[in-house]
Design a protein around this motif. Structure first.
Motif, mmCIF file in Angstrom:
data_model
loop_
_atom_site.group_PDB
_atom_site.id
_atom_site.type_symbol
_atom_site.label_atom_id
_atom_site.label_comp_id
_atom_site.label_asym_id
_atom_site.label_seq_id
_atom_site.Cartn_x
_atom_site.Cartn_y
_atom_site.Cartn_z
ATOM 1 N N LEU A 402 -16.330 41.422 42.703
ATOM 2 C CA LEU A 402 -15.494 42.250 43.560
ATOM 3 C C LEU A 402 -14.497 43.051 42.727
ATOM 4 O O LEU A 402 -13.888 42.528 41.796
ATOM 5 C CB LEU A 402 -14.741 41.372 44.566
ATOM 6 N N LYS A 403 -14.345 44.312 43.092
ATOM 7 C CA LYS A 403 -13.416 45.178 42.356
ATOM 8 C C LYS A 403 -11.993 45.074 42.899
ATOM 9 O O LYS A 403 -11.025 45.065 42.137
ATOM 10 C CB LYS A 403 -13.889 46.629 42.428
ATOM 11 N N LYS A 404 -11.874 45.042 44.245
ATOM 12 C CA LYS A 404 -10.557 45.009 44.859
ATOM 13 C C LYS A 404 -10.540 44.012 46.014
ATOM 14 O O LYS A 404 -11.431 44.016 46.863
ATOM 15 C CB LYS A 404 -10.161 46.394 45.384
ATOM 16 N N THR A 446 -10.323 41.668 38.683
ATOM 17 C CA THR A 446 -10.295 42.181 40.053
ATOM 18 C C THR A 446 -8.878 42.618 40.381
ATOM 19 O O THR A 446 -7.915 41.902 40.085
ATOM 20 C CB THR A 446 -10.750 41.098 41.052
ATOM 21 N N GLN A 473 -8.947 50.063 51.326
ATOM 22 C CA GLN A 473 -9.191 50.267 49.891
ATOM 23 C C GLN A 473 -9.961 49.112 49.254
ATOM 24 O O GLN A 473 -10.451 49.237 48.128
ATOM 25 C CB GLN A 473 -7.856 50.408 49.156
ATOM 26 N N ALA A 474 -10.051 47.975 49.966
ATOM 27 C CA ALA A 474 -10.560 46.744 49.362
ATOM 28 C C ALA A 474 -12.038 46.521 49.642
ATOM 29 O O ALA A 474 -12.612 47.057 50.601
ATOM 30 C CB ALA A 474 -9.757 45.563 49.873
ATOM 31 N N ASP A 475 -12.664 45.694 48.807
ATOM 32 C CA ASP A 475 -14.040 45.255 49.049
ATOM 33 C C ASP A 475 -14.079 44.125 50.071
ATOM 34 O O ASP A 475 -15.048 43.983 50.808
ATOM 35 C CB ASP A 475 -14.668 44.775 47.737
ATOM 36 N N VAL A 476 -13.036 43.309 50.071
ATOM 37 C CA VAL A 476 -12.930 42.207 51.022
ATOM 38 C C VAL A 476 -11.452 41.965 51.288
ATOM 39 O O VAL A 476 -10.601 42.197 50.421
ATOM 40 C CB VAL A 476 -13.615 40.920 50.491
ATOM 41 N N LYS A 515 -14.234 46.188 57.211
ATOM 42 C CA LYS A 515 -14.283 45.473 55.944
ATOM 43 C C LYS A 515 -14.577 43.986 56.180
ATOM 44 O O LYS A 515 -14.206 43.424 57.214
ATOM 45 C CB LYS A 515 -12.943 45.614 55.215
#
Length: 738
Positions: A402-404, A446, A473-476, A515
């Protein structure tokens, strides 16, 4: 009749001294002979120190003088090796030089905070629960404290009652096992060891059944319910060797427990032959006046000492009341001597007569408290206490790619709330928030985003827009919602146990972003969150997890620990269902399902069933139950049944399963519950691994209290049920007791 009972009945003293240390008994005799009546009564008197107060304080500028004059046997809320030594030095200036016992509410950890007891109960891990109490005992004893007012072993079936956080939940069997483990943990290899403290089983008895879930309220129940549901955990504490008992604030069938001869003399000191001493709860002797049971403190003292309350915590009723009562021949001196003997016995067992300062060692304190080893134990307990409620889309465990990640919610960066109620305040404490725990886990790999979104309990939605923007903005998104640390606990009853404020509206707003959302509910009791339960794919109940809360949550979120917790209390759909518990009695018109309401025992506006059942909890892996084998289907009373089956980990992760054995007595002289937990095992399996699990069923597991309150089993038909939760039975079989 309640005022005049034969002395032999009042005393309830075992005539056999075979179980006592004869040397200690001789020493007690020699001390008693030298004491004046006032000095004896002083041993039954307990004052609080000036910090960590857990009740209304009576102003007394003469505490040190009272100690010097021998008017005190114990103090609570005095802690620290240096502080306890200083106060003990004052006691050594008294004529008899009898040392004080120092007590403190060490409920879920001393310097290192462990998960709240209800959370620990969710682990179903008796060895870890005992170890948590062991760590707490080591830290407490190293700080000059001899006595903890724990464990609370009250069975509680009403989550409106704030003190559910302090106990082991709704089930008598599980509660009894945990009571035994906690006593053993606190007392270790025995009193007198420098890493052991006196345990105190509380609150005797039935406090957990306070009417309407309102703290300090009356309790009204049948003798059958008292003996079958509420007393067994206390008997387990006796069997484990609990040094002390604490009576409860409530009335029981019209009699304040503090003034109940039936509870304290007949049952505890009589039938159970208990040799420890009983302390009142804070001010509960004097509170019998407000109950309308005593007209003044003098009569309250008379009622309490005759009932079996040995030590008066902070009500100032025994001083000066008891001396006058003895002089007026209303209270036999033998009662005073018995109570003093019980207190002195513990002081000798602790070794305080040999060295009053033996627990007040600053060097040992500095070495023991807040050690890396103790924090690691807290982390392990916290991981095991988390319950995975939902993971429909297998969002969990989180991907390491996960990036963000967005941390959203009023508890996302909270530290103090992680400690929970009934914890000890420390300057510069090291409490790990969820945000910090995730930061520790992901490092620079992350990016962590954050938005509070709203406060815990107010109605403002002003922070929603920022939270939604961050979530996009987040992946999760990991959401942290629930209660503040002071929303559950003593005097924290709530009529509305839905997630407070607009927190669930915040969840709805974040869920609408599309999300992936993981909701972590942090609380001290079962809460109601129906929309979240129905609409969010991933939910974990993380309670209040203590010093290492954030690290534990991060480890579970990322799969470094596969969640294995199971609920120790039923979670209702609505307050209108309360009290709600799994082992209910069937009626003459039971509802067959949630839609079967016509002239049935059912609600028109909602199902009977809970939102989440007792014993429920998921894992990142899956388990199959197959190949049930029963050694025989008919047994005589002196025979046993061996039950075995195959448990297989059918998923891709190693994990632990709490296998639960329930029994039902189909027909009996007293109506029996639809099912009762009678055994469990926590089993670790690697992915793909199988294991044969075995249980033994004997007469004891089939026994109950009949109409005459006699314990035993009756011939008849039984059903055994094995499953992963009380409402998820995988295997069952009928058998007969001949």
């Amino acid at each position: 009749m309640k005022r005049y009972l034969p002395l032999a009945l009042i005393l309830g003293i075992s005539l056999s001294a075979s179980a006592q240390d004869k040397k200690i008994e001789k020493k007690i005799d020699s001390v008693l002979k030298l004491m004046t009546l006032d000095e004896k009564i002083g041993q039954l008197n307990q004052y609080t120190g000036d910090r960590d107060a857990t009740g209304p304080i009576t102003n007394n500028p003469n505490k040190l003088k009272d100690i010097r004059d021998g008017k005190l046997g114990s103090m609570l809320n005095v802690r620290g090796a240096k502080e306890t030594r200083e106060v003990q030095e004052v006691a050594m200036q008294s004529r008899m030089k009898i040392p004080l016992i120092f007590g403190l509410d060490v409920i879920h950890g001393y310097r290192v905070t462990f998960p709240i007891p209800l959370a620990e109960a969710a682990s179903w891990d008796l060895a870890e629960i005992e170890n948590g109490a062991r760590v707490a005992a080591r830290e407490t004893a190293a700080s000059g404290v001899h006595w903890t007012f724990a464990p609370m072993v009250d069975i509680a079936r009403d989550p409106r009652w704030g003190r559910v956080m302090e106990g082991a939940g709704e089930d008598t069997y599980l509660g009894s096992k945990i009571a035994f483990a906690r006593v053993k943990g606190f007392q270790g290899k025995g009193l007198g060891n420098l890493d052991a403290v006196m345990a105190c089983a509380k609150h005797f008895a039935a406090y957990g059944a306070a009417i309407a879930g309102r703290d300090y309220n009356a309790v009204d129940m049948s003798e059958h319910t008292l003996w079958e549901t509420y007393l067994p955990p206390f008997k387990a504490a006796v069997d484990a060797g609990a040094a002390t008992f604490m009576n409860s604030f409530n009335t029981l069938n019209g009699i304040p427990a503090t003034g109940s001869r039936y509870l304290q003399r007949d049952i505890l000191k009589g039938q159970w032959k208990y040799q420890g001493f009983v302390v009142s709860d804070w001010g509960s002797i004097g509170e019998m006046i407000a109950h309308g049971y005593a007209k003044d403190k003098e009569q309250a003292a008379e009622l309490a000492i005759k009932a079996g309350s040995d030590m008066d915590m902070e009500s100032r009723s025994y001083l000066p009341g008891l001396a006058k009562l003895v002089a007026d021949k209303k209270v036999p001196i033998a009662l005073i001597d018995d109570a003093v003997r019980r207190v002195l016995r513990k002081k000798f067992e602790l070794g305080l007569f040999d060295d009053p300062y033996r627990f007040s060692d600053v060097a040992r304190q500095e070495k023991e408290i807040n050690s890396a080893e103790n924090r690691k134990a807290s982390l392990t307990m916290a991981e095991k206490s988390i319950v995975l409620l939902k993971n429909e889309k297998e969002i969990l465990p989180l991907s390491k790619n996960l990036k963000k990640i967005a941390v959203i919610g009023p508890l996302g960066k909270s530290e103090k709330d992680m400690q929970g109620f009934w914890s000890i305040a420390w300057e510069k404490d090291n409490l790990i928030s969820l945000y910090q725990g995730l930061k520790n886990k992901v490092g620079n790999q992350t990016e962590l985003l954050y938005a509070k979104g709203c406060e815990l309990a107010d109605s403002s939605k002003a922070g929603f827009a920022e939270a939604v923007a961050v979530a996009k903005q987040a992946d999760v998104v990991v959401m942290a919602v629930g209660e503040a640390f002071d929303m559950s606990g003593e005097a924290k009853s709530r009529a509305n146990i839905h997630i407070p404020g607009v927190q669930e509206d915040l969840i709805k707003a974040i869920q609408a972003t599309g999300k992936p959302v993981v909701v972590l509910v942090m609380a001290g009791r079962p809460l109601i969150f129906n929309w979240t339960a129905d609409n969010v794919s991933a939910i974990m109940y993380t309670w209040w997890l203590g010093s290492e809360a954030g690290n534990a949550m991060a480890n579970v979120l990322y799969g470094n620990y596969n969640p294995s917790g199971k609920l120790p209390m039923t979670f209702p759909r609505d307050e209108g269902q309360i009290p709600l518990y799994y082992n209910y009695l069937s009626t003459g018109r039971p509802a067959k399902n949630d839609k079967d309401t016509r002239y049935r025992s059912a609600y028109l506006d909602m199902p009977n069933s809970p939102k989440f059942a007792f014993g429920y909890g998921l894992s990142y892996t899956t388990f199959d139950y197959t190949d049930l084998a029963v050694s025989k289907t008919q047994i005589k009373p002196d025979e046993k049944i061996t039950v075995s089956f195959t448990l297989k980990n059918t998923g891709k992760y190693a994990g632990e399963e709490v296998v639960q054995l329930y029994l039902q007595d189909k027909f009996a002289s007293v109506v029996r519950p639809v099912k009762e937990l009678k055994d469990f095992q926590k089993v670790m399996l690697k992915a793909g691994e199988s294991k044969t699990i075995t249980f033994t069923i004997d007469k004891e597991k089939l026994s109950f209290y009949n109409q005459q309150l006699k314990w035993g089993a009756e011939a008849g038909d039984f059903k055994l049920m094995i499953g992963t939760a009380s409402n998820n039975i995988k295997l069952e079989k009928d058998f007969t007791l001949l």
